[in-house]
Scaffold this motif. Structure first.
Motif, PDB file in Angstrom:
ATOM      1  N   LYS A 321     -12.317 -20.875 -33.339  1.00  0.00           N
ATOM      2  CA  LYS A 321     -12.190 -19.723 -32.805  1.00  0.00           C
ATOM      3  C   LYS A 321     -12.794 -19.558 -31.541  1.00  0.00           C
ATOM      4  O   LYS A 321     -12.036 -18.754 -30.551  1.00  0.00           O
ATOM      5  N   VAL A 322     -14.065 -20.041 -31.208  1.00  0.00           N
ATOM      6  CA  VAL A 322     -14.790 -20.019 -30.161  1.00  0.00           C
ATOM      7  C   VAL A 322     -14.242 -20.515 -28.951  1.00  0.00           C
ATOM      8  O   VAL A 322     -13.943 -20.479 -27.943  1.00  0.00           O
ATOM      9  N   LEU A 323     -13.921 -22.110 -29.496  1.00  0.00           N
ATOM     10  CA  LEU A 323     -13.370 -22.663 -28.587  1.00  0.00           C
ATOM     11  C   LEU A 323     -11.980 -22.312 -27.920  1.00  0.00           C
ATOM     12  O   LEU A 323     -11.617 -22.545 -26.827  1.00  0.00           O
ATOM     13  N   GLU A 324     -11.132 -21.754 -28.963  1.00  0.00           N
ATOM     14  CA  GLU A 324      -9.806 -21.295 -28.546  1.00  0.00           C
ATOM     15  C   GLU A 324     -10.004 -20.042 -27.622  1.00  0.00           C
ATOM     16  O   GLU A 324      -9.174 -19.878 -26.556  1.00  0.00           O
ATOM     17  N   ALA A 325     -10.963 -19.210 -28.015  1.00  0.00           N
ATOM     18  CA  ALA A 325     -11.322 -18.064 -27.113  1.00  0.00           C
ATOM     19  C   ALA A 325     -11.656 -18.517 -25.511  1.00  0.00           C
ATOM     20  O   ALA A 325     -11.049 -18.073 -24.721  1.00  0.00           O
ATOM     21  N   PHE A 326     -12.311 -19.517 -25.517  1.00  0.00           N
ATOM     22  CA  PHE A 326     -12.989 -19.952 -24.123  1.00  0.00           C
ATOM     23  C   PHE A 326     -11.663 -20.658 -23.529  1.00  0.00           C
ATOM     24  O   PHE A 326     -11.689 -20.481 -22.429  1.00  0.00           O
ATOM     25  N   GLY A 327     -10.675 -21.163 -24.281  1.00  0.00           N
ATOM     26  CA  GLY A 327      -9.590 -21.856 -23.592  1.00  0.00           C
ATOM     27  C   GLY A 327      -8.681 -20.731 -23.086  1.00  0.00           C
ATOM     28  O   GLY A 327      -8.074 -20.864 -21.934  1.00  0.00           O
ATOM     29  N   LEU A 328      -8.620 -19.631 -23.859  1.00  0.00           N
ATOM     30  CA  LEU A 328      -7.637 -18.763 -23.382  1.00  0.00           C
ATOM     31  C   LEU A 328      -8.069 -17.556 -22.354  1.00  0.00           C
ATOM     32  O   LEU A 328      -7.486 -16.794 -22.029  1.00  0.00           O
ATOM     33  N   GLY A 329      -9.515 -17.635 -22.167  1.00  0.00           N
ATOM     34  CA  GLY A 329     -10.119 -16.778 -21.147  1.00  0.00           C
ATOM     35  C   GLY A 329     -10.679 -15.540 -21.808  1.00  0.00           C
ATOM     36  O   GLY A 329     -11.058 -14.444 -20.954  1.00  0.00           O
ATOM     37  N   LEU A 330     -10.920 -15.370 -23.152  1.00  0.00           N
ATOM     38  CA  LEU A 330     -11.567 -14.326 -23.699  1.00  0.00           C
ATOM     39  C   LEU A 330     -13.056 -14.379 -23.626  1.00  0.00           C
ATOM     40  O   LEU A 330     -13.321 -15.739 -23.888  1.00  0.00           O
ATOM     41  N   VAL A 331     -13.622 -13.247 -23.262  1.00  0.00           N
ATOM     42  CA  VAL A 331     -15.277 -13.430 -23.276  1.00  0.00           C
ATOM     43  C   VAL A 331     -15.682 -13.263 -24.715  1.00  0.00           C
ATOM     44  O   VAL A 331     -15.207 -12.504 -25.539  1.00  0.00           O
ATOM     45  N   ALA A 381     -17.206 -20.676 -19.303  1.00  0.00           N
ATOM     46  CA  ALA A 381     -16.790 -20.833 -20.525  1.00  0.00           C
ATOM     47  C   ALA A 381     -15.478 -22.018 -20.716  1.00  0.00           C
ATOM     48  O   ALA A 381     -15.537 -23.132 -21.547  1.00  0.00           O
ATOM     49  N   ARG A 382     -14.585 -21.835 -19.799  1.00  0.00           N
ATOM     50  CA  ARG A 382     -13.289 -22.584 -19.757  1.00  0.00           C
ATOM     51  C   ARG A 382     -13.543 -24.011 -19.430  1.00  0.00           C
ATOM     52  O   ARG A 382     -13.083 -25.131 -19.788  1.00  0.00           O
ATOM     53  N   GLU A 383     -14.554 -24.175 -18.663  1.00  0.00           N
ATOM     54  CA  GLU A 383     -14.825 -25.473 -17.830  1.00  0.00           C
ATOM     55  C   GLU A 383     -15.771 -26.163 -18.901  1.00  0.00           C
ATOM     56  O   GLU A 383     -15.665 -27.390 -18.937  1.00  0.00           O
ATOM     57  N   LEU A 384     -16.337 -25.439 -19.838  1.00  0.00           N
ATOM     58  CA  LEU A 384     -17.207 -26.284 -21.034  1.00  0.00           C
ATOM     59  C   LEU A 384     -16.080 -27.006 -21.794  1.00  0.00           C
ATOM     60  O   LEU A 384     -16.234 -28.061 -22.343  1.00  0.00           O
ATOM     61  N   VAL A 385     -15.153 -26.217 -22.195  1.00  0.00           N
ATOM     62  CA  VAL A 385     -14.038 -26.710 -23.111  1.00  0.00           C
ATOM     63  C   VAL A 385     -13.397 -27.876 -22.246  1.00  0.00           C
ATOM     64  O   VAL A 385     -13.205 -28.703 -23.088  1.00  0.00           O
ATOM     65  N   ASP A 386     -13.265 -27.530 -21.017  1.00  0.00           N
ATOM     66  CA  ASP A 386     -12.177 -28.823 -20.653  1.00  0.00           C
ATOM     67  C   ASP A 386     -13.177 -30.060 -20.401  1.00  0.00           C
ATOM     68  O   ASP A 386     -12.478 -31.290 -20.503  1.00  0.00           O
ATOM     69  N   ARG A 387     -14.539 -29.927 -20.183  1.00  0.00           N
ATOM     70  CA  ARG A 387     -14.945 -31.203 -19.902  1.00  0.00           C
ATOM     71  C   ARG A 387     -15.709 -31.687 -21.366  1.00  0.00           C
ATOM     72  O   ARG A 387     -15.620 -32.953 -21.492  1.00  0.00           O
ATOM     73  N   HIS A 388     -15.817 -31.110 -22.414  1.00  0.00           N
ATOM     74  CA  HIS A 388     -16.384 -31.337 -23.712  1.00  0.00           C
ATOM     75  C   HIS A 388     -15.426 -31.475 -24.966  1.00  0.00           C
ATOM     76  O   HIS A 388     -15.614 -32.200 -25.858  1.00  0.00           O
ATOM     77  N   TYR A 389     -14.470 -30.603 -24.701  1.00  0.00           N
ATOM     78  CA  TYR A 389     -13.766 -30.184 -26.221  1.00  0.00           C
ATOM     79  C   TYR A 389     -12.182 -30.511 -26.097  1.00  0.00           C
ATOM     80  O   TYR A 389     -11.571 -29.898 -27.093  1.00  0.00           O
TER      81      TYR A 389
END
Length: 414
Positions: A321-331, A381-389
């Protein structure tokens, strides 16, 4: 390369983190993959059926074939199970006849398909795969049972007591002994996070003997970032029947929302199946609590809110859920435990972390009243997901790991 994928249940649900992990990792396997299900229980208990509206996962393009063994557990358990000090041979000792039948069937399938490597997901049937002494086996434990039990026993805010606590200590001992032996019993051992990997290795294990392969984020959560949600509230989603999620919600509702956020008119939106009775009853009387139940698509529901809360106090593994939130732009406002499986995360840069109820409440209110701070957290947060997840990134590491597996030197019985 002919691969056999062993699971204790069918891979069917888009709402199951386990099912999503199996499907996405298997989509990146280097060769033809055949799924073999070794159900623990008979009568349809082989999988997690799609829940209310869940259209299910489509795995036709992932597995060349799907077979099912006889149930591993059948009939009354043997009394010998009480004498074990580990889980190494739990199924064999507890249910010797059905275990032997499933073992023989598994060996037949391996021979018929000319399997060169076996990949096992989860601890449930690791014991069955360990009988394949002549075939290299990759075991993905996903979440460490040892870490989950240790946190529930030692760190839980509501620990067990009396006879229950004695049983929990015995279960922790057994799991710890069993998991620490995995690196010697299998060709490669994988966990979903670094904390889970270190727990599997144990205090006497060799550091680095368990490899971390995290979960990824579905591309559906990685579209262009839209503006933050405008509702004055926070969202939480997941399987509400899952013990750590229930504990997190109890804590947040009773210690954060009711005494702090309700008076500030902060809405709490909770999405997921399996809500506990106390939450259903409270939502019926509190207009500030929105309980949606299962929804086909999370995105239009949760993106109405600018914040996702992740107040986890127990459990292990990586919180999807944390990764999904980062992807969707929720803090994300979270406890440290809720993000300890994301080593790249920097508190204050990618998410807001707080341990105590009052700190969590203040963090939510501060973010709701500071749009600039919300915007500053969303991008990194979104950049973290794009780069690693992204699954394509994780899939390359997984594929290389499986390709590098070699058969055991000798046919040592495991």
């Amino acid at each position: 390369m002919s691969l056999l994928v062993l699971s204790s249940r069918r891979i069917v649900s888009r709402q199951s983190g386990y099912d999503l992990r199996v499907a996405n990792l298997c989509a990146h396997l280097p060769g033809e993959a055949h799924l073999v299900i070794a159900p623990l229980q008979p009568d349809g208990a082989t999988g997690s059926p799609a829940r209310g509206g869940d259209a299910g996962l489509h795995t036709d393009g992932i597995f060349a074939s799907v077979r099912e063994l006889s149930p591993v557990i059948s009939g009354p358990p043997s009394a010998r199970r009480h004498l074990r000090l580990s889980q190494d041979h739990n199924l064999r000792v507890t249910h010797p006849v059905p275990f032997a039948r499933a073992q023989a069937e598994l060996h037949d399938v391996v021979r018929d398909l000319d399997v060169t490597c076996v990949v096992v997901f989860g601890n449930d049937v690791a014991e069955l795969a360990a009988t394949l002494g002549h075939i290299p086996v990759v075991l993905d434990v996903c979440d460490s049972n040892t870490l989950t039990l240790r946190r529930a026993l030692v760190d839980s805010p509501r620990p067990s007591r009396g006879r229950r606590r004695w049983k929990d200590r015995l279960a922790l001992l057994r799991e710890g002994v069993t998991e620490s032996r995995y690196p010697k019993r299998f060709a490669r051992v994988v966990a979903i996070s670094d904390p889970d990997a270190r727990a599997v290795e144990g205090r006497r294990g060799r550091a680095g003997s368990v490899v971390t392969i995290p979960n990824g984020v579905d591309e559906a959560f990685l579209g262009p970032l839209s503006a933050p949600g405008t509702r004055r509230g926070v969202a939480f989603w997941g399987n509400l029947a899952f013990g750590p999620n229930r504990d997190a919600l109890w804590f947040f509702v009773h210690d954060v929302w009711l005494p702090i956020l309700r008076a500030a008119s902060v809405e709490l939106c909770i999405v997921g199946a399996g809500a506990p009775p106390w939450l259903v009853e409270l939502a019926a009387t509190e207009p500030g609590i929105v309980l949606t139940g299962f929804v086909d698509d999370l995105r239009p529901v949760v993106t109405r809110y600018p914040i996702m809360i992740n107040p986890m106090r127990t459990g292990s593994g990586l919180k999807n859920k944390v990764l999904e939130a980062f992807g969707l732009g929720l803090v994300v406002v979270t406890t440290p435990l809720g993000v300890d499986a994301i080593p790249q995360l920097v508190a204050g840069e990618h998410a807001v972390c707080a341990s105590e109820a009052e700190e969590l409440g203040r963090a939510v209110l501060s973010l709701l009243d500071d749009p600039g701070r919300l915007h500053a957290l969303r991008g990194p947060a979104r950049e973290l997901v794009d780069r690693h997840y992204r699954w394509e990134v994780i899939g390359r590491t997984w594929r290389a790991l499986v390709e590098g597996v070699r058969a055991p030197v000798s046919r040592t019985r495991r």
